[in-house]
Design a protein around this motif. Sequence first.
Motif, mmCIF file in Angstrom:
data_model
loop_
_atom_site.group_PDB
_atom_site.id
_atom_site.type_symbol
_atom_site.label_atom_id
_atom_site.label_comp_id
_atom_site.label_asym_id
_atom_site.label_seq_id
_atom_site.Cartn_x
_atom_site.Cartn_y
_atom_site.Cartn_z
ATOM 1 N N SER A 118 0.840 -1.196 0.000
ATOM 2 C CA SER A 118 0.000 0.000 0.000
ATOM 3 C C SER A 118 0.874 1.245 0.000
ATOM 4 O O SER A 118 1.905 1.292 0.680
ATOM 5 N N LEU A 119 0.437 2.253 -0.749
ATOM 6 C CA LEU A 119 1.153 3.528 -0.846
ATOM 7 C C LEU A 119 0.178 4.649 -0.518
ATOM 8 O O LEU A 119 -0.913 4.713 -1.089
ATOM 9 N N LEU A 120 0.563 5.532 0.393
ATOM 10 C CA LEU A 120 -0.292 6.649 0.789
ATOM 11 C C LEU A 120 0.232 7.927 0.144
ATOM 12 O O LEU A 120 1.380 8.320 0.370
ATOM 13 N N PHE A 121 -0.630 8.576 -0.647
ATOM 14 C CA PHE A 121 -0.230 9.782 -1.376
ATOM 15 C C PHE A 121 -1.112 10.962 -0.973
ATOM 16 O O PHE A 121 -2.327 10.830 -0.849
ATOM 17 N N PHE A 122 -0.473 12.143 -0.851
ATOM 18 C CA PHE A 122 -1.167 13.324 -0.360
ATOM 19 C C PHE A 122 -1.095 14.513 -1.312
ATOM 20 O O PHE A 122 -1.581 15.597 -0.988
ATOM 21 N N SER A 123 -0.496 14.307 -2.472
ATOM 22 C CA SER A 123 -0.445 15.349 -3.500
ATOM 23 C C SER A 123 0.018 14.725 -4.806
ATOM 24 O O SER A 123 0.714 13.696 -4.796
ATOM 25 N N PRO A 124 -0.329 15.339 -5.942
ATOM 26 C CA PRO A 124 0.212 14.856 -7.218
ATOM 27 C C PRO A 124 1.735 14.897 -7.248
ATOM 28 O O PRO A 124 2.376 14.007 -7.824
ATOM 29 N N SER A 125 2.329 15.904 -6.615
ATOM 30 C CA SER A 125 3.793 16.000 -6.578
ATOM 31 C C SER A 125 4.403 14.836 -5.812
ATOM 32 O O SER A 125 5.490 14.351 -6.154
ATOM 33 N N GLY A 126 3.717 14.374 -4.762
ATOM 34 C CA GLY A 126 4.192 13.220 -4.011
ATOM 35 C C GLY A 126 4.210 11.962 -4.860
ATOM 36 O O GLY A 126 5.135 11.146 -4.774
ATOM 37 N N VAL A 127 3.175 11.803 -5.689
ATOM 38 C CA VAL A 127 3.131 10.666 -6.614
ATOM 39 C C VAL A 127 4.298 10.749 -7.593
ATOM 40 O O VAL A 127 5.025 9.772 -7.815
ATOM 41 N N GLU A 128 4.486 11.916 -8.176
ATOM 42 C CA GLU A 128 5.557 12.107 -9.154
ATOM 43 C C GLU A 128 6.925 11.856 -8.528
ATOM 44 O O GLU A 128 7.802 11.225 -9.140
ATOM 45 N N SER A 129 7.113 12.330 -7.299
ATOM 46 C CA SER A 129 8.388 12.157 -6.614
ATOM 47 C C SER A 129 8.693 10.679 -6.386
ATOM 48 O O SER A 129 9.786 10.197 -6.713
ATOM 49 N N PHE A 130 7.735 9.941 -5.831
ATOM 50 C CA PHE A 130 7.950 8.514 -5.574
ATOM 51 C C PHE A 130 8.221 7.757 -6.871
ATOM 52 O O PHE A 130 9.156 6.942 -6.952
ATOM 53 N N CYS A 131 7.424 8.030 -7.894
ATOM 54 C CA CYS A 131 7.521 7.271 -9.143
ATOM 55 C C CYS A 131 8.737 7.656 -9.983
ATOM 56 O O CYS A 131 9.064 6.964 -10.948
ATOM 57 N N SER A 132 9.420 8.729 -9.621
ATOM 58 C CA SER A 132 10.637 9.095 -10.346
ATOM 59 C C SER A 132 11.761 8.096 -10.087
ATOM 60 O O SER A 132 12.686 7.973 -10.895
ATOM 61 N N MET A 133 11.671 7.361 -8.959
ATOM 62 C CA MET A 133 12.725 6.417 -8.596
ATOM 63 C C MET A 133 12.209 5.005 -8.334
ATOM 64 O O MET A 133 12.997 4.084 -8.130
ATOM 65 N N ASN A 134 10.879 4.835 -8.324
ATOM 66 C CA ASN A 134 10.301 3.554 -7.926
ATOM 67 C C ASN A 134 9.118 3.185 -8.812
ATOM 68 O O ASN A 134 8.472 4.050 -9.399
ATOM 69 N N SER A 135 8.834 1.898 -8.855
ATOM 70 C CA SER A 135 7.632 1.401 -9.521
ATOM 71 C C SER A 135 6.572 1.095 -8.474
ATOM 72 O O SER A 135 6.891 0.622 -7.379
ATOM 73 N N MET A 136 5.313 1.369 -8.792
ATOM 74 C CA MET A 136 4.243 1.021 -7.857
ATOM 75 C C MET A 136 4.013 -0.485 -7.800
ATOM 76 O O MET A 136 3.487 -0.991 -6.808
ATOM 77 N N GLY A 137 4.373 -1.193 -8.852
ATOM 78 C CA GLY A 137 4.179 -2.637 -8.862
ATOM 79 C C GLY A 137 2.713 -2.994 -8.697
ATOM 80 O O GLY A 137 1.844 -2.424 -9.348
#
Length: 226
Positions: free
Chosen positions: A153-172
């Motif tokens: 599970s991934l908890l996101f609180f802004s579109p920028s947070g999604v972009e930041s995480f996905c810049s280095m990781n895959s959601m799988g």
Amino acid sequence: MRNVLSTKILTKDQRRAIPSDQYQLVEYDAIHVELIDINTNQTADYHIFTSKNAVRGFLKANLQSRPCFCVGSKTKQFLEENGQKVVKSAKNAQELARFIEKNHKNTSFLFFRGNRSRKELPTILTTAGIALAEIEVYKTELIHKKFEQQFDSLLFFSPSGVESFCSMNSMGIATAYCIGTTTAEKALVYTKNVCVAKHPTIEDVIKLLTIPDQLGTDRGYYTKLN
């Protein structure tokens, strides 16, 4: 035990709401926000805020108060705690823009925003011929961090947070639990496993995670987007 990543450092009370016997919680701040020093003589009939960070930037600048329109219950609460009069709050920027378009065509607005703010609200208002000026009062920096482990599970609180995480990781195969529709729309770029909280608060995102699926829909805590 489910592995959960929060893209924001939670408070003690928020952390307690996630049962430690069911979830292994990892936390980090996916973004860094810096307030900008501004000096402006611009005025308008009303002010618009779509985040608490925008309110903080406005308060730091010590500008003259005007009645406010805002997005989110937490933003509304923060404005009122700081002596600001809130005329209308909405769940998201598009809903707020449509309300203004319908009810306040002949008034002027100052929109206090960040450098990565989405364009829906100013686009709708300017297309409708409503007088709008924008003032950038904070900057959002993405914090790039690589995680070796996989999360359920991934908890996101802004579109920028999604972009930041996905810049280095895959959601799988993880499910993305999102604070609002704009954050959920960003998450849908990377995965189909997306849920969005009914109310745009951190507490509702946690409810989204911890309440079983079969109860969540009945209680109205979330909508699945997939």
